[in-house]
Design a protein around this motif. Structure first.
Motif, PDB file in Angstrom:
ATOM      1  N   GLU A  24       3.743  12.907   5.234  1.00  0.00           N
ATOM      2  CA  GLU A  24       3.858  12.079   4.136  1.00  0.00           C
ATOM      3  C   GLU A  24       5.417  11.537   4.085  1.00  0.00           C
ATOM      4  N   ARG A  43      -6.071   8.986   4.718  1.00  0.00           N
ATOM      5  CA  ARG A  43      -4.727   8.920   5.461  1.00  0.00           C
ATOM      6  C   ARG A  43      -4.745   8.540   7.009  1.00  0.00           C
ATOM      7  N   GLU A  64       5.073   9.091  -3.230  1.00  0.00           N
ATOM      8  CA  GLU A  64       5.807   7.962  -2.866  1.00  0.00           C
ATOM      9  C   GLU A  64       7.243   8.200  -3.830  1.00  0.00           C
ATOM     10  N   LYS A 111       3.466   3.614   9.291  1.00  0.00           N
ATOM     11  CA  LYS A 111       2.479   4.835   8.737  1.00  0.00           C
ATOM     12  C   LYS A 111       2.397   5.904   9.779  1.00  0.00           C
ATOM     13  N   HIS A 112       2.463   7.066   9.284  1.00  0.00           N
ATOM     14  CA  HIS A 112       2.473   8.243  10.212  1.00  0.00           C
ATOM     15  C   HIS A 112       0.939   8.232  10.794  1.00  0.00           C
ATOM     16  N   CYS A 113       1.179   8.609  12.245  1.00  0.00           N
ATOM     17  CA  CYS A 113       0.196   8.750  13.182  1.00  0.00           C
ATOM     18  C   CYS A 113      -0.252   9.852  13.429  1.00  0.00           C
ATOM     19  N   THR A 147       7.168   9.951   6.197  1.00  0.00           N
ATOM     20  CA  THR A 147       7.329   9.047   7.349  1.00  0.00           C
ATOM     21  C   THR A 147       8.155   7.637   6.726  1.00  0.00           C
TER      22      THR A 147
END
Length: 397
Positions: A210, A85, A291, A216-218, A212
């Motif tokens: 998850e 991830r 998702e 994409k999550h950073c 976000t």
């Protein structure tokens, strides 16, 4: 001589204020027909594969303590998950700890880092637990305000203003509860630049990573030089709809983790065994379920933001978590007054923004982790409430 229990209790505990979230949740439970949008709990059932694994683990007699740090198989899955991830590697043997929810992991991190008199910077508005946990350790919580004009992101300028020679740690809670704000990579790089030449730890609470919705999550541990000073907090409650399973985790350099593990050993022993087996399946087989749930939250997010905008309440569009944080200053009511009158007259429970720090005054937190039916009805009732406020104002002119 009479026994004076109040005088003998820990003064830090006595002086703690009860959670502002729970206050309105308790009020809602006492009123028939209330629509409660106050608690951040997914309305989805835990995916069946996860529940089946838990059932199987009980039938197979897996009811004993696990290793203090958690099942090694689970820690390996967490390590693999983090590498996939966020592209950062943690050793499952001594850099990952399975906790009782993300909340215990936060508590362990604070207790391992903070000594009496240390200052801890907390990006606010933010979740209600950080300030009390720091206070109980004798630390001094220092709010670093985030504002809607900055999309509720933590800015390097505001962070710099609060750093002193007593600053020990920064709590970085993004995606954020209650605002729904996120930090992009470029934002985190600026924060890392401020921290680079300091001795300040970071406690990065990424429980909503998850969820976000834009990009994409950073994680801040992805930024050069930050992994060695950061405790990363995450868990299963929000992403896998596993709130009642009480399972989270922390990942940190072994030099920090060994002290967190000692505290965990003495206070908890180990996390629930059945939940740990279930979590293995969650990470191994149920990522696609995340998702599906995220897509449903995204639809609700857009519906609720649009609804509040049509009602004339300014509403920042959240980019993460499952909350909106509309501004109610135009009503002339404080956050507490708005929420109390709304629940009493229209039977809709939301949370006042000041429950998440004084910078939240003038806002309310509304969770959209509820069915679209409940959200639609709540917006109708809130519209009625606002219309009645306007009528009352007109009659007073």
């Amino acid at each position: 001589m009479s026994f004076e229990s109040e005088r003998l209790l820990n003064s830090n505990a006595v002086n703690l204020k009860p959670s502002g979230i729970r206050k309105f949740f308790d009020i809602a439970q006492q009123i028939d027909g209330v629509i409660s949008l106050g608690v951040g709990e997914p309305d989805f059932k835990t995916p069946w594969k996860i529940r089946q694994t838990a059932i199987d683990s009980l039938q197979n007699g897996h009811t004993c303590y696990t290793a203090n740090a958690g099942l090694l198989t689970l820690r390996k899955e967490i390590s693999k998950y983090l590498e996939n991830r966020i592209g950062v590697s943690y050793d499952p043997d001594d850099e990952i700890l399975v906790s009782v929810g993300g909340s215990e992991a936060i508590d362990l991190a604070v207790r391992a880092i903070v000594s009496p008199g240390d200052e801890v910077l907390i990006a606010e508005p933010s979740f209600v637990c950080y300030n009390p946990i720091v206070t109980m350790m004798g630390g001094i919580p220092i709010a670093v305000e985030t504002v809607v004009e900055d999309e509720f992101r933590l800015t390097p300028e505001r962070l710099k203003e609060k750093i002193t020679d007593k600053t020990k740690a920064l709590i970085l809670p993004f995606p954020n509860n209650p605002t729904g704000a996120i930090m992009r990579r470029e934002d985190l790089e600026k924060i890392a630049k401020v921290l680079k030449d300091t001795n300040i730890f970071v406690i990065s609470d990424e429980i909503y990573s998850e969820l976000t919705y834009s990009g994409k999550h950073c994680s801040i541990v992805e930024i050069d030089g930050m992994k060695e000073r950061t405790v990363l907090i995450n868990g299963f409650s929000k992403s896998f709809a596993m709130t009642g399973w009480r399972l989270g985790f922390a990942a940190a350099p072994r030099e920090i983790m060994k002290h967190m593990l000692k505290l965990h050993q003495y206070s908890i022993m180990s996390s629930p065994t059945v939940s740990q087996y279930a979590a293995i399946t969650a990470l191994d087989k149920c990522l696609p379920d995340i998702e599906e749930m995220k897509n449903e939250y995204d639809m609700r997010r857009r519906f609720v933001v649009d609804g509040f905008t049509k009602l004339g309440l300014t509403c920042f569009t959240p980019q993460g978590a499952f909350y909106v944080f509309p501004c109610i200053k135009s009503t002339g009511l404080s956050s507490d007054e708005f929420c109390e009158r709304l629940v009493q007259t229209k039977k809709v429970a939301v949370v006042p923004g000041n429950a998440f720090g004084q910078s939240g005054e003038g806002f309310i937190r509304v969770s959209y982790a509820y069915s679209i039916h409940h959200l639609k009805e709540a917006l109708v009732r809130i519209e009625d409430f606002l219309d009645e406020l306007d009528s009352q104002k007109d009659s007073e002119k």
